[in-house]
Design an enzyme around this catalytic site. Structure first.
Site, PDB file in Angstrom:
ATOM      1  N   CYS A  56       0.797  -1.233   0.000  1.00 28.52           N
ATOM      2  CA  CYS A  56       0.000   0.000   0.000  1.00 28.52           C
ATOM      3  C   CYS A  56       0.830   1.284   0.000  1.00 28.52           C
ATOM      4  CB  CYS A  56      -1.023   0.013   1.132  1.00 28.52           C
ATOM      5  SG  CYS A  56      -0.820  -1.228   2.385  1.00 28.52           S
TER       6      CYS A  56
ATOM      7  N   ARG B 236       7.432 -11.059   4.962  1.00 26.21           N
ATOM      8  CA  ARG B 236       7.058 -10.840   6.366  1.00 26.21           C
ATOM      9  C   ARG B 236       7.755 -11.885   7.217  1.00 26.21           C
ATOM     10  NH1 ARG B 236       0.530  -9.887   5.683  1.00 26.21           N
ATOM     11  NH2 ARG B 236       0.725  -8.278   4.079  1.00 26.21           N
TER      12      ARG B 236
ATOM     13  N   GLN C  35       1.087 -10.896  -3.374  1.00 24.30           N
ATOM     14  CA  GLN C  35      -0.316 -10.546  -3.221  1.00 24.30           C
ATOM     15  C   GLN C  35      -0.853  -9.998  -4.526  1.00 24.30           C
ATOM     16  OE1 GLN C  35       0.167  -7.715   0.099  1.00 24.30           O
ATOM     17  NE2 GLN C  35      -1.250  -9.037   1.206  1.00 24.30           N
TER      18      GLN C  35
ATOM     19  N   ASP D  62      -2.618  -7.487  -5.106  1.00 25.16           N
ATOM     20  CA  ASP D  62      -3.015  -6.378  -4.260  1.00 25.16           C
ATOM     21  C   ASP D  62      -3.541  -5.220  -5.104  1.00 25.16           C
ATOM     22  OD1 ASP D  62      -3.308  -5.172  -1.850  1.00 25.16           O
ATOM     23  OD2 ASP D  62      -1.174  -4.927  -1.438  1.00 25.16           O
TER      24      ASP D  62
ATOM     25  N   HIS E 209      -5.450  -1.097  -4.689  1.00 29.25           N
ATOM     26  CA  HIS E 209      -5.950  -0.025  -3.839  1.00 29.25           C
ATOM     27  C   HIS E 209      -6.815   0.898  -4.665  1.00 29.25           C
ATOM     28  CE1 HIS E 209      -2.455  -1.643  -1.726  1.00 29.25           C
ATOM     29  NE2 HIS E 209      -3.203  -1.455  -0.671  1.00 29.25           N
TER      30      HIS E 209
ATOM     31  N   LYS F 299     -14.196  -4.364   7.216  1.00 31.02           N
ATOM     32  CA  LYS F 299     -13.872  -5.092   5.986  1.00 31.02           C
ATOM     33  C   LYS F 299     -14.898  -6.145   5.663  1.00 31.02           C
ATOM     34  CE  LYS F 299     -10.963  -8.497   8.293  1.00 31.02           C
ATOM     35  NZ  LYS F 299      -9.750  -9.308   8.291  1.00 31.02           N
TER      36      LYS F 299
ATOM     37  N   HIS G 109      -8.466  -1.211   0.395  1.00 34.32           N
ATOM     38  CA  HIS G 109      -7.494  -2.258   0.046  1.00 34.32           C
ATOM     39  C   HIS G 109      -8.308  -3.453  -0.394  1.00 34.32           C
ATOM     40  CE1 HIS G 109      -4.332  -0.508   2.825  1.00 34.32           C
ATOM     41  NE2 HIS G 109      -5.427  -0.008   3.340  1.00 34.32           N
TER      42      HIS G 109
END
Length: 642
Positions: free
Chosen positions: A337, A366, A384, A386, A388, A467, A513
């Site tokens: 992000c 991570r 990911q 991912d 946004h 979420k 997200h």
RNA sequence: GCUGGCGUAGCUCAAUUGGCAGAGCAGCUGAUUUGUAAUCAGCAGGUUAUCGGUUCGAGUCCGAUCGCCAGCUCCA
């Protein structure tokens, strides 16, 4: 009606009049002897209680039998007590912790000097059967705090729990045979009801789930009312074991890990890479169609960015360590992000630009504690899918709707049914309650407008926003974490995100997200188990294996293989040993199509098509028709017939 | 990270109480040319995870390290 009687309303509307203080067992008997015998527990005004429970007021009552799903946890909780009974009998010094029913069975935690062995489990199971045969009733008793302290004087764990009861709370103990436990219940009437149970495994577990406390020894088991159900459950466990992506990943040569590379870091082999590539290609095409723009951001990022985002503060223990370069400190990114935000901020944004939908297959790293790593499902480096979305407050609802479409289209391709959870404000949360309330309502209303069912996970949201969680249901009924859509009140604030509105004023955009597969590693690991390694044609690393019957037809088969490859199909020629051997090899490697060419096919210009798993049932067809069929299956992402 | 278990050939597994490291599959070579789930023969393949210790002698016993597994805790 006199003061000493109460009125009991049954599910069919029938009403019974009973003495005040009558037990649920009495209610069952009043309804009929058959039900009295079959009764396991009861539901009183929506709460499950045991048959010993007495009624002091009018109530709606439902007697629960083996057939009622609510009765199963009661049975399992009683099975946990039976286990503790056996353990206490064979290991008199064992301290007892908690023993609840869980989704698939039950467990009980014990404090012992020597950990349990598999042989111990067998012995406990036998002893459980003895105590079940004794058919001891489960007796419930209300005790005072002082009585309870005396009863559990030798059980420090129970004493600790006892201290947590409120002054006015009712303390109950249950006895079955020699075993007494501090317990809220409910339980089945007697141990004789426990006929079909199995102890499964043993493991350490912290007392109260707190890693600073002592470690207890937990025994897991399961129990059912019917023998067949227990057998079916064990069969499913076996089925799950056979589908294990770590086993299939090795057999099918999809991925590996290597101690030299590092734990939790996945090596995608060529065949696994094809599966991933197909998913990424599909998703890339899909999201471009849904108005996303693709971006790329660096894997190693200056700490400055994570200071602003707050990750260094809040996520530090999950981040890989810093590396020093020319006096600056850098980190492998744990999330994408902040990079996307930096792109958003690279230019001044007008309300006309919004919504901005930015997507990346972003690889993140991570630090996960070594004990939690698990195949492809829990790793330290993963990619990911991912994205946004930066939009105005007013656009949120429409963006959520678009996401619902996207999720649906994505999951349909893999044959996953799914359920939706709305996760709301947790204890510790950022942003005002009004802001949360508004956001939660927006999410709920959007779902309702689309006529979608959802459940609410109260307090399950992240600290920075509510979420939607989509839970996938796989081929053998297990639930997996699927897509998530997350509102964020935090980052736009921290980075000072702005756009210029119609009013020529600066406004703060809202940020969403979202991931669809979440992590490529976890998703592919899950897919391997979902399909048991037999990928549908569009995902199969090898789609067609061409098998000439003898050397004579090799050239013809080679030419046909070339035709297939030329058409964009992943086909290989196998000209080794006997046909039987090659058929077996293709089946073992779960290749969806085998194309056999011998004398008859060579002469007629046809091909004998054998479908994976279909045995000798083959179909002879024109070669062009076969090519078309495979291409059509790829195009439509056809799933194997169930 | 913690508790317990495990680590033998590419894979799946053997190896009496400590006493010469083995088999099947896969691989390679050769023979066989096969009509729907394993053709035959030969060859090769190992510092028994790593390091240290006990012992006349260690795959086996002890310690440390690494990795994996079942959970706990945590999560995409």
């Amino acid at each position: 009606m006199s003061a000493s009687t109460i009125k009991v309303t049954l599910p069919d509307g029938r009403e019974l009049e009973l003495e005040k203080g009558a037990s649920l067992g009495d209610v069952a008997r009043a309804i009929g002897p058959g039900l009295a015998k079959a009764a396991v527990a009861a539901e009183v005004d929506g709460r499950v209680v045991d048959l010993l429970h007495t009624l002091e007021h009018d109530a709606r009552v439902r007697i629960l039998t083996e057939r009622d799903p609510e009765a199963l946890p009661v049975l399992r909780h009683s099975a946990a007590h039976l286990l503790a009974t056996a353990v206490r009998d064979l290991r008199p010094g064992a301290g007892i912790g908690f023993g609840p029913a869980i989704d698939e069975g039950f467990y009980y935690d014990f404090e012992v000097d020597e950990p349990f062995t598999p042989e111990d489990l067998e012995a406990f199971e036998k002893r459980m059967a003895d105590f079940a045969a004794a058919d001891d009733p489960f007796e419930r008793r209300v005790v005072t705090r002082e009585e309870a302290r005396e009863l559990f004087a030798d059980d420090p764990l129970k004493l600790e729990r006892l201290e947590e009861f409120d002054e006015d709370e009712v303390i109950t103990v249950y006895r079955n045979g020699p075993f007494l436990d501090l317990c809220r219940g409910p339980h089945v009437p007697s141990t004789g009801r426990l006929k079909h149970f199995k102890l499964l495994n043993t493991a350490g577990a912290y007392w109260r789930g707190d890693e600073k406390r002592q470690m207890l020894q937990r025994i897991y088991g399961t129990a059912f009312f019917r023998k067949g159900d227990l057998e079916e459950h064990l069969r499913r466990l076996e089925e799950a074991r056979k589908r294990d992506h770590r086993v299939l990943g090795k057999q099918l040569d999809l991925f590996s890990t290597d101690a030299r590379v590092g734990p939790g870091l996945i090596l995608w082999h060529p065949k696994g890479a094809i599966v991933r590539m197909e998913i990424e290609n599909f998703e890339r095409e899909l999201i471009l169609r849904h108005g996303y723009e693709l971006v790329y951001t660096p894997h190693v990022v200056s700490e400055t960015l994570f200071e602003i985002s707050g990750h260094l503060e809040n996520f530090r223990e999950n981040m890989f360590g810093a590396m020093e370069v020319e006096g600056g400190r850098y980190r492998p990114k744990p999330m994408n992000c902040p990079g996307h935000i930096a792109i958003f901020q690279a230019q001044q944004r007008s309300y006309r630009d919004l919504p901005v939908r930015m997507a990346e297959f972003g690889t993140v790293y991570r630090y996960e504690r070594s004990g939690v790593l698990h195949g492809m499902l829990r790793v330290r480096g993963f990619t990911q899918d991912d994205a946004h979305v930066f939009c105005t407050r007013e656009q949120v609802s429409e963006e959520i709707e678009r996401l619902l479409d996207l999720v649906d289209e994505m999951l349909a391709a893999f044959g996953y049914p799914y359920s939706i959870e709305l996760a709301t404000r947790p204890e510790k949360a950022l942003g005002s309650p009004e802001e949360w309330e508004h956001a939660e309502r927006t999410l709920a209303e959007t779902l309702e407008r689309r006529g979608l069912e959802y459940t609410v996970d109260e307090g399950g949201g992240a600290f920075y926003g509510p979420k939607l969680d989509f839970k996938l249901i796989d081929a053998i009924g297990r639930r997996w974490q699927g897509p998530t859509v997350q509102l964020d009140f935090n980052l736009p604030e921290r980075f000072g995100l702005e756009y210029v509105g119609e009013d020529n004023e600066r406004h703060r955009p809202v940020m969403l997200h979202r991931v669809l597969v979440g992590s490529m590693e976890r998703f592919v690991g899950g897919l391997i188990e979902h399909y048991a390694g037999a990928f549908p044609v569009w995902l199969a690393p090898e789609q067609v294996r061409v098998l000439p019957i003898s050397e004579q037809w090799t050239e013809d088969a080679r030419a046909f293989t070339q035709t297939l490859v030329g058409a964009g199909i992943r086909a290989t020629l196998d000209e080794r040993d006997t046909l039987s051997y090659r058929i077996r090899d293709a089946e073992v490697h779960k290749v969806p199509y085998m194309a056999v060419i011998g004398e008859r096919e060579a002469e007629a210009g046809t091909v004998a098509v054998r479908r994976r798993g279909a045995g000798r049932k083959q179909e002879v067809m024109e070669r062009a028709a076969f090519v078309d069929r495979v291409l059509e299956e790829i195009r439509t992402k056809a799933l194997d017939p169930a």
